[in-house]
Design an enzyme around this catalytic site. Structure first.
Site, mmCIF file in Angstrom:
data_model
loop_
_atom_site.group_PDB
_atom_site.id
_atom_site.type_symbol
_atom_site.label_atom_id
_atom_site.label_comp_id
_atom_site.label_asym_id
_atom_site.label_seq_id
_atom_site.Cartn_x
_atom_site.Cartn_y
_atom_site.Cartn_z
ATOM 1 N N HIS A 148 50.553 55.591 46.264
ATOM 2 C CA HIS A 148 51.289 56.635 45.349
ATOM 3 C C HIS A 148 50.398 57.813 45.304
ATOM 4 O O HIS A 148 50.980 59.032 45.545
ATOM 5 C CB HIS A 148 51.551 56.246 44.158
ATOM 6 C CG HIS A 148 52.436 57.216 43.092
ATOM 7 N ND1 HIS A 148 53.637 57.599 43.227
ATOM 8 C CD2 HIS A 148 51.703 57.740 42.062
ATOM 9 C CE1 HIS A 148 53.737 58.559 42.409
ATOM 10 N NE2 HIS A 148 52.711 58.634 41.724
ATOM 11 N N GLU A 149 49.297 57.551 45.116
ATOM 12 C CA GLU A 149 48.328 58.860 44.960
ATOM 13 C C GLU A 149 48.223 59.609 46.144
ATOM 14 O O GLU A 149 47.960 60.921 46.420
ATOM 15 C CB GLU A 149 46.968 58.347 44.482
ATOM 16 C CG GLU A 149 46.839 57.857 43.076
ATOM 17 C CD GLU A 149 47.323 58.587 41.956
ATOM 18 O OE1 GLU A 149 47.167 59.905 41.942
ATOM 19 O OE2 GLU A 149 47.985 58.447 40.971
ATOM 20 N N GLU A 186 57.413 62.311 42.151
ATOM 21 C CA GLU A 186 57.141 61.212 41.845
ATOM 22 C C GLU A 186 57.745 60.282 42.757
ATOM 23 O O GLU A 186 57.224 59.468 43.368
ATOM 24 C CB GLU A 186 57.230 60.747 40.357
ATOM 25 C CG GLU A 186 56.392 61.232 39.373
ATOM 26 C CD GLU A 186 54.919 61.007 39.369
ATOM 27 O OE1 GLU A 186 54.639 60.147 40.012
ATOM 28 O OE2 GLU A 186 54.128 61.102 38.324
#
Length: 269
Positions: free
Chosen positions: A136-137, A195
């Site tokens: 995700h990062e 996101e």
């Protein structure tokens, strides 16, 4: 290994993280706050890509210097190196990984591809769960969200006293400016679309690298469990930053699980 200290570290002289059976107590993640009077008005500034690159490098070098970085032969580093084998770049941005030996539960990625994972997060997550957080990062890095966030934080926090350009070279930031910048970046939030896009990139990124993309859903499930278990004071201090950057966990879990199921990928034991 000694019990990790819960005391705040108020100085910038941090002990090095040592390998072996005995290690010093982990420090709290260092966010040096600026001292003095009220902040001045933000001074408008135009940053070139070259100046941004200089500032990003200065920032991550400062962070690595003022937090305990585990050495190459440390068990935390060896585990992270094994997990991230084959994860070399994010849309052409070279990745590099390090572990901060700190008590806070978190991880972050910088615009230059520097990914920093906190030892306390590694303590409570399985390998698959950690890979999900990393994926995700890295998604934010690939989509340049990290670069945009860095620019915004730079202009609204570290540069609130104004900077000067020296022949096109970015001016060196002061300790207080770097501290302000750190705090602004850690507290920064992304839009729901950012996101969601980072989730999708992380899923595809892990899958392309031969990792099981179920890691995305599993990492969010662990965050949800931590959120439910955390008490008010604890949540506000140690875990709040992690939760604030990962909202709407139920929807994201369902979405990532559906992708993996539709792709016919077996869930890890």
């Amino acid at each position: 290994m000694k019990t990790k200290s819960k005391n705040l570290l108020k100085t910038l002289a941090l002990l090095l993280c040592l390998a072996g059976s005995l290690q010093p107590a982990a420090a709290q993640f260092n966010l040096k706050k600026a001292l003095g009077g009220a902040a001045k008005a933000v001074k408008a500034a135009t940053l070139t890509d070259e100046q941004m690159t200089e500032y990003v490098k200065e920032y991550i070098d400062w962070m690595d210097e003022h937090n305990q970085v585990c050495p190459p032969d440390n068990p935390y580093t060896l585990r992270l190196d094994s997990l991230t084998e084959g994860l070399t770049d994010a849309d052409g941005i070279p990745l590099n990984f390090k572990v901060y030996y700190v008590t806070d539960v978190n991880a972050f990625a910088c615009a230059d591809g520097s990914v920093r994972v906190f030892s306390s997060l590694m303590d409570i997550m399985t390998d698959e769960e950690l890979l999900g957080v990393i994926g995700h990062e890295v998604g934010h890095v690939a989509h340049r969200d990290s670069k945009k966030g860095f620019r915004t934080a730079l202009l609204t926090s570290a540069l609130k006293d104004g900077i000067a350009s020296q022949g096109g070279k970015a001016a060196t930031l002061t300790e207080s400016q770097l501290g302000d910048l750190s705090e602004a970046l850690v507290n920064a939030t992304y839009s729901q679309k950012q996101e969601r896009d980072a989730d999708d990139y992380g899923y595809d990124f892990l899958k392309r690298a031969g990792k099981n993309p179920w890691a995305m859903a599993l990492s969010f499930r662990k965050l949800k469990l931590l959120q439910e278990e955390a008490g008010g004071a604890q949540k506000a201090s140690k875990l709040n930053q992690l939760f604030s950057t990962h909202p709407d966990l139920d929807a994201r879990i369902e979405r990532m699980e559906k992708r993996a199921t539709d792709d016919g990928i077996a869930r890890p034991e």
